[in-house]
Design a protein around this motif. Structure first.
Motif, PDB file in Angstrom:
ATOM      1  N   TYR A  36      39.167  40.860  43.602  1.00 59.26           N
ATOM      2  CA  TYR A  36      40.022  39.878  44.273  1.00 59.26           C
ATOM      3  C   TYR A  36      39.190  38.718  44.814  1.00 59.26           C
ATOM      4  CZ  TYR A  36      43.611  37.990  47.367  1.00 59.26           C
ATOM      5  OH  TYR A  36      44.515  37.158  47.985  1.00 59.26           O
ATOM      6  N   ALA A  37      38.010  39.034  45.360  1.00 54.95           N
ATOM      7  CA  ALA A  37      37.142  37.977  45.893  1.00 54.95           C
ATOM      8  C   ALA A  37      36.679  37.040  44.784  1.00 54.95           C
ATOM      9  CB  ALA A  37      35.938  38.607  46.595  1.00 54.95           C
ATOM     10  N   ARG A  38      36.337  37.608  43.606  1.00 53.59           N
ATOM     11  CA  ARG A  38      35.903  36.748  42.502  1.00 53.59           C
ATOM     12  C   ARG A  38      37.076  35.933  41.949  1.00 53.59           C
ATOM     13  NH1 ARG A  38      33.067  39.603  37.515  1.00 53.59           N
ATOM     14  NH2 ARG A  38      35.189  40.392  37.256  1.00 53.59           N
ATOM     15  N   LEU A  39      38.234  36.550  41.871  1.00 50.21           N
ATOM     16  CA  LEU A  39      39.420  35.820  41.420  1.00 50.21           C
ATOM     17  C   LEU A  39      39.727  34.669  42.364  1.00 50.21           C
ATOM     18  CD1 LEU A  39      41.808  35.818  39.358  1.00 50.21           C
ATOM     19  CD2 LEU A  39      43.047  37.235  41.001  1.00 50.21           C
ATOM     20  N   ARG A  40      39.642  34.929  43.654  1.00 51.61           N
ATOM     21  CA  ARG A  40      39.888  33.880  44.643  1.00 51.61           C
ATOM     22  C   ARG A  40      38.869  32.753  44.511  1.00 51.61           C
ATOM     23  NH1 ARG A  40      39.886  36.874  48.962  1.00 51.61           N
ATOM     24  NH2 ARG A  40      37.672  36.570  49.429  1.00 51.61           N
ATOM     25  N   GLN A  41      37.598  33.127  44.329  1.00 53.71           N
ATOM     26  CA  GLN A  41      36.562  32.109  44.161  1.00 53.71           C
ATOM     27  C   GLN A  41      36.796  31.289  42.901  1.00 53.71           C
ATOM     28  OE1 GLN A  41      32.488  33.285  43.003  1.00 53.71           O
ATOM     29  NE2 GLN A  41      31.756  32.046  44.715  1.00 53.71           N
ATOM     30  N   GLY A  42      37.186  31.950  41.800  1.00 54.48           N
ATOM     31  CA  GLY A  42      37.467  31.232  40.563  1.00 54.48           C
ATOM     32  C   GLY A  42      38.612  30.256  40.730  1.00 54.48           C
ATOM     33  N   CYS A  43      39.659  30.674  41.440  1.00 49.68           N
ATOM     34  CA  CYS A  43      40.793  29.775  41.674  1.00 49.68           C
ATOM     35  C   CYS A  43      40.372  28.586  42.533  1.00 49.68           C
ATOM     36  CB  CYS A  43      41.925  30.547  42.345  1.00 49.68           C
ATOM     37  SG  CYS A  43      42.790  31.697  41.247  1.00 49.68           S
ATOM     38  N   GLN A  44      39.530  28.822  43.510  1.00 53.21           N
ATOM     39  CA  GLN A  44      39.056  27.720  44.350  1.00 53.21           C
ATOM     40  C   GLN A  44      38.230  26.735  43.539  1.00 53.21           C
ATOM     41  OE1 GLN A  44      36.996  29.920  47.409  1.00 53.21           O
ATOM     42  NE2 GLN A  44      38.836  30.179  48.662  1.00 53.21           N
ATOM     43  N   ARG A  45      37.347  27.251  42.684  1.00 53.45           N
ATOM     44  CA  ARG A  45      36.494  26.368  41.885  1.00 53.45           C
ATOM     45  C   ARG A  45      37.324  25.516  40.931  1.00 53.45           C
ATOM     46  NH1 ARG A  45      31.325  28.687  40.635  1.00 53.45           N
ATOM     47  NH2 ARG A  45      30.507  29.670  42.523  1.00 53.45           N
ATOM     48  N   LEU A  46      38.348  26.110  40.324  1.00 52.85           N
ATOM     49  CA  LEU A  46      39.150  25.396  39.333  1.00 52.85           C
ATOM     50  C   LEU A  46      40.360  24.699  39.945  1.00 52.85           C
ATOM     51  CD1 LEU A  46      39.151  27.952  36.356  1.00 52.85           C
ATOM     52  CD2 LEU A  46      37.591  26.053  36.790  1.00 52.85           C
ATOM     53  N   ASN A  47      40.573  24.919  41.229  1.00 47.47           N
ATOM     54  CA  ASN A  47      41.718  24.316  41.925  1.00 47.47           C
ATOM     55  C   ASN A  47      43.045  24.807  41.337  1.00 47.47           C
ATOM     56  OD1 ASN A  47      42.960  22.724  43.894  1.00 47.47           O
ATOM     57  ND2 ASN A  47      43.057  20.926  42.558  1.00 47.47           N
ATOM     58  N   ILE A  48      43.118  26.131  41.175  1.00 50.84           N
ATOM     59  CA  ILE A  48      44.342  26.792  40.724  1.00 50.84           C
ATOM     60  C   ILE A  48      44.880  27.619  41.891  1.00 50.84           C
ATOM     61  CG2 ILE A  48      45.323  28.533  39.166  1.00 50.84           C
ATOM     62  CD1 ILE A  48      43.215  27.753  37.119  1.00 50.84           C
ATOM     63  N   PRO A  49      46.151  27.501  42.263  1.00 49.29           N
ATOM     64  CA  PRO A  49      46.691  28.311  43.353  1.00 49.29           C
ATOM     65  C   PRO A  49      46.554  29.808  43.059  1.00 49.29           C
ATOM     66  CG  PRO A  49      48.201  26.526  42.809  1.00 49.29           C
ATOM     67  CD  PRO A  49      47.147  26.535  41.738  1.00 49.29           C
ATOM     68  N   LEU A  50      46.071  30.555  44.036  1.00 45.67           N
ATOM     69  CA  LEU A  50      45.923  31.997  43.892  1.00 45.67           C
ATOM     70  C   LEU A  50      47.276  32.673  44.102  1.00 45.67           C
ATOM     71  CD1 LEU A  50      43.925  34.445  43.681  1.00 45.67           C
ATOM     72  CD2 LEU A  50      43.825  34.375  46.181  1.00 45.67           C
ATOM     73  N   PRO A  51      47.711  33.507  43.167  1.00 41.53           N
ATOM     74  CA  PRO A  51      48.993  34.190  43.348  1.00 41.53           C
ATOM     75  C   PRO A  51      48.962  35.095  44.575  1.00 41.53           C
ATOM     76  CG  PRO A  51      48.229  34.378  41.074  1.00 41.53           C
ATOM     77  CD  PRO A  51      47.088  33.838  41.869  1.00 41.53           C
ATOM     78  N   PRO A  52      50.107  35.342  45.178  1.00 43.51           N
ATOM     79  CA  PRO A  52      50.162  36.282  46.302  1.00 43.51           C
ATOM     80  C   PRO A  52      49.647  37.663  45.875  1.00 43.51           C
ATOM     81  CG  PRO A  52      52.229  35.089  46.077  1.00 43.51           C
ATOM     82  CD  PRO A  52      51.419  34.779  44.861  1.00 43.51           C
TER      83      PRO A  52
END
Length: 268
Positions: free
Chosen positions: A37-53
């Motif tokens: 989850y932490a890596r997914l969140r970081q990836g979304c932040q880097r690419l500027n993609i909203p993280l799903p709930p």
């Protein structure tokens, strides 16, 4: 289960504009989920993609388990829209998932594996380093370099000759009783098992050149699905044997890694 349908204009399909996670499920429960989850969140932040709930992500594994061990793949794309590379005015990320039964390769745990050095060199892009984005063409090209079934993995270095990772696993080595893994500040995927081993202090980050691998005491490749594979033989890009290691009775890295994953040598 029907395969999910991805629209033609999906940006993950068109540009690799997204991230993914490959998660080991044990009795329907994700292993090392906090790290995924932490890596997914970081990836979304880097690419500027909203993280799903979190609830939307968790729905992917909340149906009854089909087997004791499964592999869940989560793919999150930016969705559809936008003109060319320009982002759509309104983002609507697309989350798809699939889970399949899995059997770990205990033979590789016990007997070790052969690996080769790949000719391909990884380019530097710090903005993408560490995350598991959908554009994995370097890994695809590297994996095409061999079809010998006795070779389990290929080692990848960057354009400066520093070891980074394997094609689908992280790399670890032992020298003078200490365990190390490459720094991943310029390129490479920061695996979740790697992150957990770093957090517990079992390994620490360092840098090593490809030509120095022959001098290490032991070598491993590992990830959060397959576990830890000791390396028996290191081959060059042309198949020449560069070094061979004998396996120790006590494998400190494998014991630590498999405790985190719930694997047991004695039960397989």
């Amino acid at each position: 289960m029907p395969m999910p349908q991805v629209p033609f204009d999906d940006r993950g399909l068109a540009y690799g504009d997204g991230v993914f996670e490959t998660v080991l499920l044990r009795d329907g429960t994700p292993v090392l989920w906090d790290y995924h989850y932490a890596r997914l969140r970081q990836g979304c932040q880097r690419l500027n993609i909203p993280l799903p709930p979190l609830e939307q992500l968790a729905a992917a594994w909340q149906s009854p388990a089909a087997a004791e061990l499964e592999v869940l793949k989560l793919i999150l794309t930016r969705g559809s829209g936008g003109r060319g590379y320009a982002l759509p005015d309104a983002l609507s990320p697309r989350l798809i998932s699939r889970r399949v039964p899995f059997v770990a390769n205990a033979q590789h745990w016990r007997q070790g594996v052969n690996v080769r050095i790949c000719q391909l060199r990884l380019g530097h892009q710090p903005l993408l380093a560490g995350i598991k984005h959908l554009n994995r063409l370097e890994n695809v090209l590297a994996r095409q370099e061999w079809d010998d079934q006795t070779i389990a993995e290929g080692l990848l270095a960057d354009t400066d000759g520093w070891l980074v990772e394997a094609t689908s696993m992280n790399v670890f080595w032992q020298r003078n009783g200490e365990l190390f893994t490459p720094e991943l500040t310029q390129c490479g995927v920061a695996g979740t098992l790697r992150a957990a081993l770093l957090d517990q202090g079992t390994v620490r980050e360092s840098a090593i050149a490809l030509d120095a691998l022959r001098d290490v005491d032991r070598l491993w490749v590992a990830n959060s699905v397959q576990g830890v594979w000791p390396v028996n033989t290191l081959l060059s890009e042309t198949g020449e044997v560069l070094h061979a290691w004998s396996q120790a009775d006590q494998d400190t890295l494998q014991v630590a890694g498999h405790q985190l994953l719930g694997y047991s040598l004695s039960s397989c």
